[in-house]
Design a protein around this motif. Sequence first.
Motif, PDB file in Angstrom:
ATOM      1  N   VAL A 132     -61.395  17.061 -50.984  1.00  0.00           N
ATOM      2  CA  VAL A 132     -61.148  17.281 -49.658  1.00  0.00           C
ATOM      3  C   VAL A 132     -60.353  18.373 -50.062  1.00  0.00           C
ATOM      4  N   LYS A 177     -61.152  21.243 -52.388  1.00  0.00           N
ATOM      5  CA  LYS A 177     -62.364  22.316 -52.741  1.00  0.00           C
ATOM      6  C   LYS A 177     -62.217  22.327 -51.820  1.00  0.00           C
ATOM      7  N   PHE A 178     -62.411  21.383 -50.316  1.00  0.00           N
ATOM      8  CA  PHE A 178     -62.984  22.137 -48.852  1.00  0.00           C
ATOM      9  C   PHE A 178     -61.946  23.240 -49.061  1.00  0.00           C
ATOM     10  N   LEU A 179     -61.066  22.853 -48.947  1.00  0.00           N
ATOM     11  CA  LEU A 179     -59.283  23.246 -48.110  1.00  0.00           C
ATOM     12  C   LEU A 179     -59.728  25.318 -48.692  1.00  0.00           C
ATOM     13  N   PHE A 180     -59.909  25.310 -50.342  1.00  0.00           N
ATOM     14  CA  PHE A 180     -60.169  26.663 -50.073  1.00  0.00           C
ATOM     15  C   PHE A 180     -61.772  27.451 -50.051  1.00  0.00           C
ATOM     16  N   PRO A 181     -61.873  27.990 -49.326  1.00  0.00           N
ATOM     17  CA  PRO A 181     -62.351  28.551 -49.041  1.00  0.00           C
ATOM     18  C   PRO A 181     -63.290  29.583 -49.871  1.00  0.00           C
ATOM     19  N   PRO A 182     -64.347  29.967 -50.153  1.00  0.00           N
ATOM     20  CA  PRO A 182     -65.508  30.922 -51.072  1.00  0.00           C
ATOM     21  C   PRO A 182     -64.137  31.977 -50.651  1.00  0.00           C
TER      22      PRO A 182
END
Lengths: 246, 161
Positions: free
Chosen positions: B46, B48-53
Motif C-alpha cells: 500500500v 509503495k502504491f501511494l508513491f507514483p512512479p
Amino acid sequence: MIDLEKKEDEQQKQTVEQRSGLRELFELFSLTGFVYGPLDSRLNIREALEKNLKKPVPPHVNWLFCFGGISLFLFTIQAVTGILLLMYYRPTIAEAYKSVVYITNSVPFGWLIRGLHHWGANLMIVMVFLHMLRVFFYGAYKPPRDFNWVTGVMLLVLTLGFGFTGYLLPWNQISYWATTVGTEVPGAVPFIGTYLTALIRGGQAIGQTTLTRFFAIHVVILPLTIGFFLLGHFFMIRKQGISGPF
Amino acid sequence: MSKVTETVCEHQVEMEKAPKMRRRSFLNYCVGATSLLFGGMSLYSVAKFLFPPGAFSAEAAGEAVTIPLVELPVGSAKNVRYKGIASIVIRTSEKNVHALSAVCTHLGCIVKWDSSKQVLVCPCHAAIFDINGNVVSGPAPRPLESFPVQFARDEIVIGEA
C-alpha cells in the motif's frame, strides 16, 4: 472490605505517581492507551473488546453461518482498495481508461490493488447471494428477524448497484456497451421508461454525464447508504443473536 | 532401579528449572508472527502504491532543458521545470538570458516576471527579486538560485550541457 479498597486505592495512587508525563502522553495517544492506559480507564475499551471477542457462539453454528461475515470482510477490502484506487483514477471520458491502464501497468502494486477490487466485487456478490440463500433455507428470516431480512434485501440491491456503477468506471468497450444495455432495461417501463433511461444516463446516450453520475453514485451515494443499512443490519443481529437451532 | 529413578528425578528438576514455553504461547507467537508478516507485506504494498512512479526521479535527473529561441522573444519570460524545480527563464535582450529557480525562498510560491519594473514578484507575500535573483524587498531570506544558460545556434540550453 473497606480496608481492602483503601489498599487498592493507595496502590493505584502509587502507580499514578510513578508515571512520567511523557509516558502518560504516549499511553494516552497510543494503542496501549486505548487498551491498557488512561483512555481505557475512561472508555472501558478493554472490557468492551473482551466482551465482544469472548461472546459465546451457539454450538449449532457451522461454516454456512459465516457467509455474512465473509461478505463484510470483502466489503472492507472493497472500501480500502477503492479508496486507494481513488488516488489515481480520473473520472473523465478522455482520461478514465488511461488512468486505469496507468494504475495497472505503472503504479507499484497497482495491478494488485485493482485486482483485489475486481475480485473482491465478484466474490462479494457471490457471498451475499449465498448468505441470502442460507438465511432463506433455514427460515432465519422469520420474526423477530424479519426486519433483518428487509435491510438484507436493501443491502443486496446496494451491492448490485455497486457492481453496476463500478463496471462503467474503467471506460473500456465492455463497460460502455454493458452500461448501454443495462440502462436500456428501465426504458421498458410503461410511460416513464424513456425518462428513467435519460435520468440514469444524464442524457440520450452514454457520455461524460453518465460517467460522472456513476462515479458519484459509486464513491459517495452508495457507500453512505450502505453504511446506514449495514449498521442497522449488524445492530439487529447483535440484539437478537444467531438464529436456530433448527 | 535406584539409578533409573535418580536420572528421572534429575530430569524433572531440569525441566522445572528450564524456562517453559507452553504450547499455547508457542502457537500464539506463530499466529502473531504470521499476522505481522502478512500485515507488513500489505502495508508495504500500500505504501509503495501511494508513491507514483517518478515521484522522486524528477529531482535526481539533472538533464538540460532546451528552449527554441522563437519561443522566447526579447522581454518575455517562460516557466520550465529544471531538475524537477519550477524555474523561470527570462530574456532581457538579444543575447542576455537569465534562468532562475521560480520558487520563492520565503514560503515556496512561484514568482512571476514583471516586465515593466524588470523584477520578479512573489504573489503570496510580495517578495521582490531582481533579474539576478537577489532580494530587493520583502520577507524572502535568500536570493533565488540561478542556473547556467548557454546559447546553442537557435536555442537556449539551461544547465551544464
